[in-house]
Every structure is written in C-alpha cells, then in structure tokens.
Write a protein that holds these residues in place. Structure first.
Motif, short mmCIF file in Angstrom:
data_model
loop_
_atom_site.label_atom_id
_atom_site.label_comp_id
_atom_site.label_asym_id
_atom_site.label_seq_id
_atom_site.Cartn_x
_atom_site.Cartn_y
_atom_site.Cartn_z
N ARG A 1 0.83 -1.21 0.00
CA ARG A 1 0.00 0.00 0.00
C ARG A 1 0.87 1.26 0.00
NH1 ARG A 1 -4.83 -0.97 -2.02
NH2 ARG A 1 -5.86 -2.71 -0.97
N GLY B 1 -6.38 5.38 2.84
CA GLY B 1 -7.53 4.80 3.51
C GLY B 1 -7.34 3.33 3.84
N PHE B 2 -6.77 2.58 2.91
CA PHE B 2 -6.57 1.15 3.16
C PHE B 2 -5.43 0.90 4.15
CE2 PHE B 2 -8.94 0.48 -0.87
CZ PHE B 2 -9.87 -0.41 -0.38
N GLY C 1 -7.16 1.21 7.20
CA GLY C 1 -7.97 0.01 7.38
C GLY C 1 -7.16 -1.17 7.87
N GLU C 2 -5.90 -1.29 7.44
CA GLU C 2 -5.04 -2.36 7.94
C GLU C 2 -4.77 -2.19 9.44
OE1 GLU C 2 -3.96 -5.10 6.59
OE2 GLU C 2 -4.96 -4.67 4.70
N LEU D 1 -6.89 -0.89 11.56
CA LEU D 1 -8.12 -1.26 12.25
C LEU D 1 -8.48 -2.73 12.05
CD1 LEU D 1 -10.30 1.86 11.35
CD2 LEU D 1 -9.08 1.42 13.49
N PHE D 2 -7.92 -3.35 11.02
CA PHE D 2 -8.28 -4.74 10.70
C PHE D 2 -7.95 -5.68 11.85
CE2 PHE D 2 -7.45 -8.88 8.67
CZ PHE D 2 -8.65 -9.07 8.02
N MET E 1 -10.63 -5.62 14.60
CA MET E 1 -12.00 -6.01 14.29
C MET E 1 -12.29 -7.37 14.92
SD MET E 1 -12.32 -4.95 10.27
CE MET E 1 -11.97 -3.28 9.71
N SER F 1 -17.31 -8.08 9.91
CA SER F 1 -16.65 -6.81 9.60
C SER F 1 -15.36 -7.06 8.82
CB SER F 1 -16.34 -6.05 10.89
OG SER F 1 -17.53 -5.73 11.58
N ARG F 2 -14.62 -8.08 9.21
CA ARG F 2 -13.40 -8.41 8.47
C ARG F 2 -13.73 -8.86 7.05
NH1 ARG F 2 -8.70 -11.26 12.15
NH2 ARG F 2 -8.56 -9.63 13.74
N TYR G 1 -14.51 -5.83 4.92
CA TYR G 1 -13.29 -5.09 4.59
C TYR G 1 -12.48 -5.81 3.51
CZ TYR G 1 -8.62 -3.14 5.00
OH TYR G 1 -7.39 -2.58 4.71
N ASP H 1 -11.63 -4.38 -0.14
CA ASP H 1 -10.23 -4.28 -0.55
C ASP H 1 -10.01 -5.01 -1.87
OD1 ASP H 1 -7.51 -4.08 -0.76
OD2 ASP H 1 -7.05 -5.27 1.02
#
Length: 241
Positions: A39, A92-93, A96-97, A99-100, A103, A108-109, A112, A116
């Motif tokens: 990323r 953003g991703f 997200g990683e 927050l992943f 989770m 939710s995972r 995501y 992705d």
C-alpha cells in the motif's frame, strides 16, 4: 517466485488471515506487513503520477492551457484523477489495515476484505487504462518546446505501469485473505451443524481423528456369537426309545 509466495503468505492465525483481535500493537511489525508495504508503494506511485502531470503536464499555447499528451486535455485529467484517487485510497486502506487487527467481528473483516479485493482489482484496471491512454497520446504528440515536461510525462507513464503491478498484488493478497476466511467459515459451519454433530456422536467419528476410526457397531461380533449359542441350545434332540 519465492519472493512472491512469501509476500502472499498472510495467514496469521486469525479470521481472514489477520491476527488475533485485541493483541498488542507493534509499530515495526505493522510497518513490515506485506499489505502495508505494498500500500505504501501504491501511495508513492500515485504521488508521482499526479505530481508529474499536474506540475508539468500543462503549458500555455495561444492563450489556452495545452496538455502535453498530444493536446488531449482528457488525458491529463484522467491521469490526475487516477493518481489522486489512488493516493487517497492507499491512505484509507493503510488505515484500514491498522483497524483490521482490532476487528473482533468476522463479518466486519469479511466486508473489509471484499471491499479491498474489489477496489484493488478495479483500480488495477483503471491504471491499466491510464497507461495505455497516456502512452498512446504521448507517442503521437510533438516534442514540447525546449523539451520542458517531456521527462515528467514519461515518468508518469512508467509509474502507471508500476501501479498496475502494485495494485494487482493488493488484489491478490485480498483474494487470498478471502479464500482463507471462506475456508474457515466452511469448516466451522460443518463442525457446528447439529445434524453433523448427531451423526458424529452416533458413529463415534471426530473431525480431529486422523485415523477416521469408528466405534464398534451395536450389531457386531459379540451379539452374533450370542445368537449362535441360543440357536445351538434350541437344536432338536432325538428322543431315545
């Protein structure tokens, strides 16, 4: 090939290839994750693409803005759009990683990972179109005055090509995460199905038993021996005279 397999090796023991929820955060481990590294490359390539086009992609000609990609203003605008949105999506991703791992919900995972996978595949296609579009227009455009901006235009095209590879890797890693999660869901659903539990208890079968052994049948050899003894006891005896 071994390096690619190592990059795509993302099974960390948790749902959908992530770590256990609620674990301690290690900045170094997070920064070395394959998803974060790729990323970051996507983010860097996007900065180069829209930076080169926005800084030197336009020039003044007859009092109007002129795109160096053969005078096609849509080419410059499309290249800028792909680069800017790729830049924002990469940031953003990466968030997200972060927050992943936190989770706790499997659903939710899953959402995501699917987002992705879908966006990464779509943006790979967008960069592929940008590469072909900019390359075709640049090959047909006349040399800019004094060669100003030519290097930036070529750099933007090359980094569109690099972005295709990086976004495709993101899509592949997300797809592998999805396969890991789908396999875990199938296994857990089979083991927790009441019908399968009753079936396993009735026949003494366990998913964890590597030898696939079954319990003895209630109509096995001991009962058969008892029946033979009963039959021998009921045999007809000839009377004596």
């Amino acid at each position: 090939m071994d390096m690619l397999n190592q990059i795509l090796s993302i099974n960390n023991g948790g749902a959908y290839g992530g770590g256990k929820a609620g674990g301690a955060f290690d900045p170094l481990t997070f920064a070395m994750k394959p998803q974060v590294v790729i990323r970051a490359l996507c983010w860097l390539f996007s900065v180069v693409v829209f930076g080169c086009i926005s800084s030197e992609g336009w020039t003044e000609k007859d009092g109007k803005e002129y795109c160096l990609y053969n005078g096609d203003g849509m080419a410059c605008k499309y290249g800028n759009m792909v680069g800017v949105f790729g830049f924002l999506a990469s940031m953003g991703f990466m968030g997200g990683e972060f927050l992943f791992e936190r989770m706790s919900s499997v659903k939710s995972r899953k959402r995501y990972v699917m987002a992705d996978m879908g966006f990464s595949a779509f943006w790979t296609f967008m960069y592929f179109v940008a590469f072909l579009y900019l390359w075709s227009q640049w090959s047909s455009s006349p040399p800019p005055p004094l060669g100003i901006g030519a290097g930036s235009m070529k750099t933007a095209i090359w980094f569109c090509l690099f972005s295709i590879v990086s976004w495709a890797l993101c899509a592949l890693m997300a797809y592998k995460r999805f396969l890991i999660g789908a396999g875990d869901e199938f296994t857990s659903a089979f083991e927790t199905d009441p019908a399968n539990v009753v079936h396993q208890q009735a026949y003494g079968y366990s998913m964890d038993n590597d030898n696939d052994q079954y319990s003895a049948s209630p109509f096995g050899q001991p009962q058969q021996g008892g029946m033979e003894q009963q039959q021998s006891g009921l045999e007809y005896q000839q009377p004596t005279y």
